[in-house]
Motif scaffolding. Structure first.
Motif, PDB file in Angstrom:
ATOM      1  N   ILE A  45       0.876  -1.166   0.000  1.00  0.00           N
ATOM      2  CA  ILE A  45       0.000   0.000   0.000  1.00  0.00           C
ATOM      3  C   ILE A  45       0.913   1.215   0.000  1.00  0.00           C
ATOM      4  CG2 ILE A  45      -1.719   1.272   1.335  1.00  0.00           C
ATOM      5  CD1 ILE A  45      -2.645  -1.464   2.402  1.00  0.00           C
ATOM      6  N   THR A  46       0.554   2.230  -0.785  1.00  0.00           N
ATOM      7  CA  THR A  46       1.420   3.401  -0.909  1.00  0.00           C
ATOM      8  C   THR A  46       0.636   4.695  -0.696  1.00  0.00           C
ATOM      9  OG1 THR A  46       1.052   3.525  -3.309  1.00  0.00           O
ATOM     10  CG2 THR A  46       2.954   2.238  -2.553  1.00  0.00           C
ATOM     11  N   ASP A  47       1.383   5.718  -0.300  1.00  0.00           N
ATOM     12  CA  ASP A  47       0.858   7.077  -0.273  1.00  0.00           C
ATOM     13  C   ASP A  47       1.935   7.983  -0.864  1.00  0.00           C
ATOM     14  OD1 ASP A  47       2.753   7.523   1.755  1.00  0.00           O
ATOM     15  OD2 ASP A  47       1.258   7.739   3.348  1.00  0.00           O
ATOM     16  N   ASN A  48       1.781   9.281  -0.746  1.00  0.00           N
ATOM     17  CA  ASN A  48       2.756  10.204  -1.333  1.00  0.00           C
ATOM     18  C   ASN A  48       4.148  10.077  -0.725  1.00  0.00           C
ATOM     19  OD1 ASN A  48       0.861  11.214  -3.106  1.00  0.00           O
ATOM     20  ND2 ASN A  48       0.279  12.903  -1.752  1.00  0.00           N
ATOM     21  N   ASP A  49       4.239   9.496   0.468  1.00  0.00           N
ATOM     22  CA  ASP A  49       5.529   9.345   1.139  1.00  0.00           C
ATOM     23  C   ASP A  49       6.164   7.978   0.925  1.00  0.00           C
ATOM     24  OD1 ASP A  49       5.386  11.952   2.243  1.00  0.00           O
ATOM     25  OD2 ASP A  49       4.048  11.194   3.814  1.00  0.00           O
ATOM     26  N   GLY A  50       5.506   7.097   0.188  1.00  0.00           N
ATOM     27  CA  GLY A  50       6.067   5.770  -0.059  1.00  0.00           C
ATOM     28  C   GLY A  50       5.156   4.674   0.460  1.00  0.00           C
ATOM     29  N   ILE A  51       5.760   3.652   1.062  1.00  0.00           N
ATOM     30  CA  ILE A  51       5.009   2.484   1.531  1.00  0.00           C
ATOM     31  C   ILE A  51       4.289   2.787   2.835  1.00  0.00           C
ATOM     32  CG2 ILE A  51       5.254   0.125   2.426  1.00  0.00           C
ATOM     33  CD1 ILE A  51       7.409  -0.343   0.342  1.00  0.00           C
ATOM     34  N   VAL A  52       3.011   2.419   2.876  1.00  0.00           N
ATOM     35  CA  VAL A  52       2.204   2.498   4.090  1.00  0.00           C
ATOM     36  C   VAL A  52       2.353   1.155   4.798  1.00  0.00           C
ATOM     37  CG1 VAL A  52      -0.148   2.683   4.995  1.00  0.00           C
ATOM     38  CG2 VAL A  52       0.570   4.106   3.043  1.00  0.00           C
ATOM     39  N   ARG A  53       2.821   1.183   6.014  1.00  0.00           N
ATOM     40  CA  ARG A  53       3.032  -0.065   6.760  1.00  0.00           C
ATOM     41  C   ARG A  53       1.699  -0.760   7.042  1.00  0.00           C
ATOM     42  NH1 ARG A  53       8.605  -1.021   6.790  1.00  0.00           N
ATOM     43  NH2 ARG A  53       9.539   1.024   6.604  1.00  0.00           N
ATOM     44  N   PRO A  54       1.691  -2.082   7.010  1.00  0.00           N
ATOM     45  CA  PRO A  54       0.451  -2.821   7.270  1.00  0.00           C
ATOM     46  C   PRO A  54      -0.244  -2.413   8.571  1.00  0.00           C
ATOM     47  CG  PRO A  54       2.066  -4.302   6.346  1.00  0.00           C
ATOM     48  CD  PRO A  54       2.774  -2.988   6.605  1.00  0.00           C
ATOM     49  N   ARG A  55       0.524  -2.086   9.605  1.00  0.00           N
ATOM     50  CA  ARG A  55      -0.101  -1.710  10.879  1.00  0.00           C
ATOM     51  C   ARG A  55      -1.014  -0.496  10.715  1.00  0.00           C
ATOM     52  NH1 ARG A  55      -1.754  -4.675  14.144  1.00  0.00           N
ATOM     53  NH2 ARG A  55      -3.594  -3.443  13.880  1.00  0.00           N
TER      54      ARG A  55
END
Length: 180
Positions: free
Chosen positions: A131-141
């Motif tokens: 999962i990604t946002d503008n800052d890179g990978i969104v951690r699963p938590r």
């Protein structure tokens, strides 16, 4: 061209399907059409990956992932795949796709998908997804906090962990061959 009509059909067919838990299994049914074929009159390997994509989209809706992506303006990307092609899918053959998450680590989700013709597995793929946002990978938590999942992280199957370990030895970026 991406099969948007097929994708719409999948969402319509499964519109009343029950929600699934995070590790739930989604099953969809398909047929190999003439526009899916390659020059050998079997389903093109690229089309197979696209059909698996359709299974992941509906799985994502059923586990609540699509709603979380929309609410947070997150994206979803594939970060790796290992595929086994074992049986040709011929024109007009009916088959089913089985899609499920097998677990996650601190960055990625791992999805197991397979295509079955009757009781015989034709294709099996292991995907690494992020999962990604503008800052890179969104951690699963972060995702789990959003959807309210408080369960434990399941141990990854040994074959999945083996793929992760083997893939970590692969050089990145790849080395180009010397110019001839």
């Amino acid at each position: 061209m991406y099969p948007f009509i097929r994708m719409a059909k999948e969402f319509i067919v499964h519109r009343n399907a029950d929600d699934l838990d995070t590790l739930g299994v989604h099953v969809s049914h398909h047929r190999c059409w003439p526009h899916d074929l390659d020059g050998f009159l079997e389903m093109n390997n690229g089309r197979i990956l696209t059909i698996l994509d359709l299974g992941r989209f509906v799985l994502a809706r059923r586990i609540g992932l699509l709603a979380a992506l929309k609410a947070n303006k997150w994206g979803l990307t594939m970060a790796g795949v290992s595929v086994r092609y074992r049986k040709r899918i011929r024109p007009f053959t009916k088959f089913k796709v089985v899609s499920r998450s097998v677990g996650w680590d601190d960055k990625f989700f791992y999805l197991d998908q397979s295509i079955w013709i009757g009781d015989e597995c034709a294709v099996q793929a292991l995907y690494r997804s992020a999962i990604t946002d503008n800052d890179g990978i969104v951690r699963p938590r972060r995702l789990f906090d959003h959807v309210g999942y408080e369960g434990d992280k399941p141990p990854l199957p040994a074959w999945v962990q083996g793929w992760i370990d083997a893939d970590s030895t692969r050089p990145w970026p790849p080395k180009l061959p010397p110019k001839t």
